[in-house]
Design an enzyme around this catalytic site. Structure first.
Site, PDB file in Angstrom:
ATOM      1  N   HIS A   5       0.888  -0.999   0.003  1.00 36.28           N
ATOM      2  CA  HIS A   5      -0.043  -0.081   0.121  1.00 36.28           C
ATOM      3  C   HIS A   5       0.892   1.329  -0.115  1.00 36.28           C
ATOM      4  O   HIS A   5       2.146   1.128   0.226  1.00 36.28           O
ATOM      5  CB  HIS A   5      -1.098  -0.075   1.175  1.00 36.28           C
ATOM      6  CG  HIS A   5      -0.476   0.127   2.477  1.00 36.28           C
ATOM      7  ND1 HIS A   5      -0.176  -0.950   3.421  1.00 36.28           N
ATOM      8  CD2 HIS A   5       0.520   1.179   3.434  1.00 36.28           C
ATOM      9  CE1 HIS A   5       0.374  -0.449   4.406  1.00 36.28           C
ATOM     10  NE2 HIS A   5       0.680   0.625   4.393  1.00 36.28           N
ATOM     11  N   ARG A   9      -1.521  10.759   4.520  1.00 37.16           N
ATOM     12  CA  ARG A   9      -2.149  11.809   5.733  1.00 37.16           C
ATOM     13  C   ARG A   9      -3.126  12.457   5.429  1.00 37.16           C
ATOM     14  O   ARG A   9      -2.909  13.225   4.652  1.00 37.16           O
ATOM     15  CB  ARG A   9      -1.064  12.260   6.753  1.00 37.16           C
ATOM     16  CG  ARG A   9       0.012  11.211   7.395  1.00 37.16           C
ATOM     17  CD  ARG A   9       0.902  11.764   8.123  1.00 37.16           C
ATOM     18  NE  ARG A   9       1.590  10.995   8.993  1.00 37.16           N
ATOM     19  CZ  ARG A   9       2.953  10.537   8.472  1.00 37.16           C
ATOM     20  NH1 ARG A   9       3.190  10.985   7.194  1.00 37.16           N
ATOM     21  NH2 ARG A   9       3.619   9.808   9.076  1.00 37.16           N
ATOM     22  N   GLU A  56      -3.705   3.312   1.782  1.00 41.61           N
ATOM     23  CA  GLU A  56      -4.165   3.645   3.284  1.00 41.61           C
ATOM     24  C   GLU A  56      -4.093   5.137   3.511  1.00 41.61           C
ATOM     25  O   GLU A  56      -3.344   6.032   3.440  1.00 41.61           O
ATOM     26  CB  GLU A  56      -2.944   2.999   3.946  1.00 41.61           C
ATOM     27  CG  GLU A  56      -3.044   3.343   5.504  1.00 41.61           C
ATOM     28  CD  GLU A  56      -1.824   2.668   6.248  1.00 41.61           C
ATOM     29  OE1 GLU A  56      -1.877   3.233   7.605  1.00 41.61           O
ATOM     30  OE2 GLU A  56      -1.036   2.131   5.799  1.00 41.61           O
ATOM     31  N   ASN A  60      -4.974  11.473  11.753  1.00 42.74           N
ATOM     32  CA  ASN A  60      -4.685  11.670  13.241  1.00 42.74           C
ATOM     33  C   ASN A  60      -5.746  12.563  13.862  1.00 42.74           C
ATOM     34  O   ASN A  60      -5.686  13.688  13.159  1.00 42.74           O
ATOM     35  CB  ASN A  60      -3.288  12.348  13.366  1.00 42.74           C
ATOM     36  CG  ASN A  60      -1.942  11.276  12.555  1.00 42.74           C
ATOM     37  OD1 ASN A  60      -2.104  10.375  13.363  1.00 42.74           O
ATOM     38  ND2 ASN A  60      -1.619  11.518  11.559  1.00 42.74           N
ATOM     39  N   HIS A  74       3.228  11.779  -7.014  1.00 41.37           N
ATOM     40  CA  HIS A  74       1.708  11.510  -7.315  1.00 41.37           C
ATOM     41  C   HIS A  74       1.373  10.202  -7.059  1.00 41.37           C
ATOM     42  O   HIS A  74       2.201   9.378  -7.045  1.00 41.37           O
ATOM     43  CB  HIS A  74       1.058  12.198  -8.564  1.00 41.37           C
ATOM     44  CG  HIS A  74       1.989  11.542  -9.790  1.00 41.37           C
ATOM     45  ND1 HIS A  74       3.139  12.037 -10.090  1.00 41.37           N
ATOM     46  CD2 HIS A  74       1.869  10.354 -10.447  1.00 41.37           C
ATOM     47  CE1 HIS A  74       3.606  11.414 -11.045  1.00 41.37           C
ATOM     48  NE2 HIS A  74       2.830  10.155 -11.289  1.00 41.37           N
ATOM     49  N   GLU A 122      -2.619  11.056 -10.947  1.00 44.85           N
ATOM     50  CA  GLU A 122      -2.098  11.006 -12.348  1.00 44.85           C
ATOM     51  C   GLU A 122      -3.161   9.798 -12.876  1.00 44.85           C
ATOM     52  O   GLU A 122      -3.211   8.758 -12.297  1.00 44.85           O
ATOM     53  CB  GLU A 122      -0.886  10.953 -12.931  1.00 44.85           C
ATOM     54  CG  GLU A 122      -0.534  10.598 -14.135  1.00 44.85           C
ATOM     55  CD  GLU A 122       0.780  10.290 -14.637  1.00 44.85           C
ATOM     56  OE1 GLU A 122       1.144  10.740 -15.660  1.00 44.85           O
ATOM     57  OE2 GLU A 122       1.480   9.711 -13.780  1.00 44.85           O
TER      58      GLU A 122
END
Length: 131
Positions: A5, A9, A56, A60, A74, A122
């Site tokens: 993965h 964030r 993923e 937070n 990207h 992209e």
């Protein structure tokens, strides 16, 4: 070894999940809160984690935005038709930051979208190895 993965964030988890599912057509594969660490993880993709590389999203709990930095590039997603993919993103309310067309140093057709946190995606045609 296998590429599992890529982690991003995000500042608003639901807004990001909505973008990746409703605009880019991914599926939410799993989501879990970690109260002791004060974060939530969501895994999204076009197929199961057993067979596909997935995305993923890490939220937070007390952070609403991040500086993306200048080292990040990207995420690339292969599509059958870059022009149609870009139009579909626009119709779904997504933001296209580079319209579909040939890349500046070749013939490969590409387009770029931007997610709610400013990460670039992209779109590249299935025949990208020829250009």
């Amino acid at each position: 070894m296998r590429f599992l993965h890529t982690m991003l964030r995000v500042g608003d988890l639901q807004k990001s999940i909505d973008f990746y599912t409703n605009v880019l057509g991914m599926k939410l594969l799993r989501q879990k809160e970690y109260p002791k660490g004060e974060f939530t993880l969501a895994f999204l993709g076009y197929g199961s984690e057993e067979d596909h590389t997935v995305l993923e999203l890490t939220y937070n709990w007390d952070v609403s935005s991040y500086d993306l930095g200048d080292g990040y590039g990207h995420i690339a997603i292969e599509v059958d038709d870059v022009y149609k993919a870009a139009e579909a993103v626009k119709k779904a309310g997504g933001k296209i930051i580079r319209e579909a067309g040939p890349m500046n140093a070749g013939t490969t057709i590409i387009a770029f979208a931007e997610d709610p946190d400013g990460y670039q995606i992209e779109f590249i045609g299935a025949d990208h190895t020829r250009g």
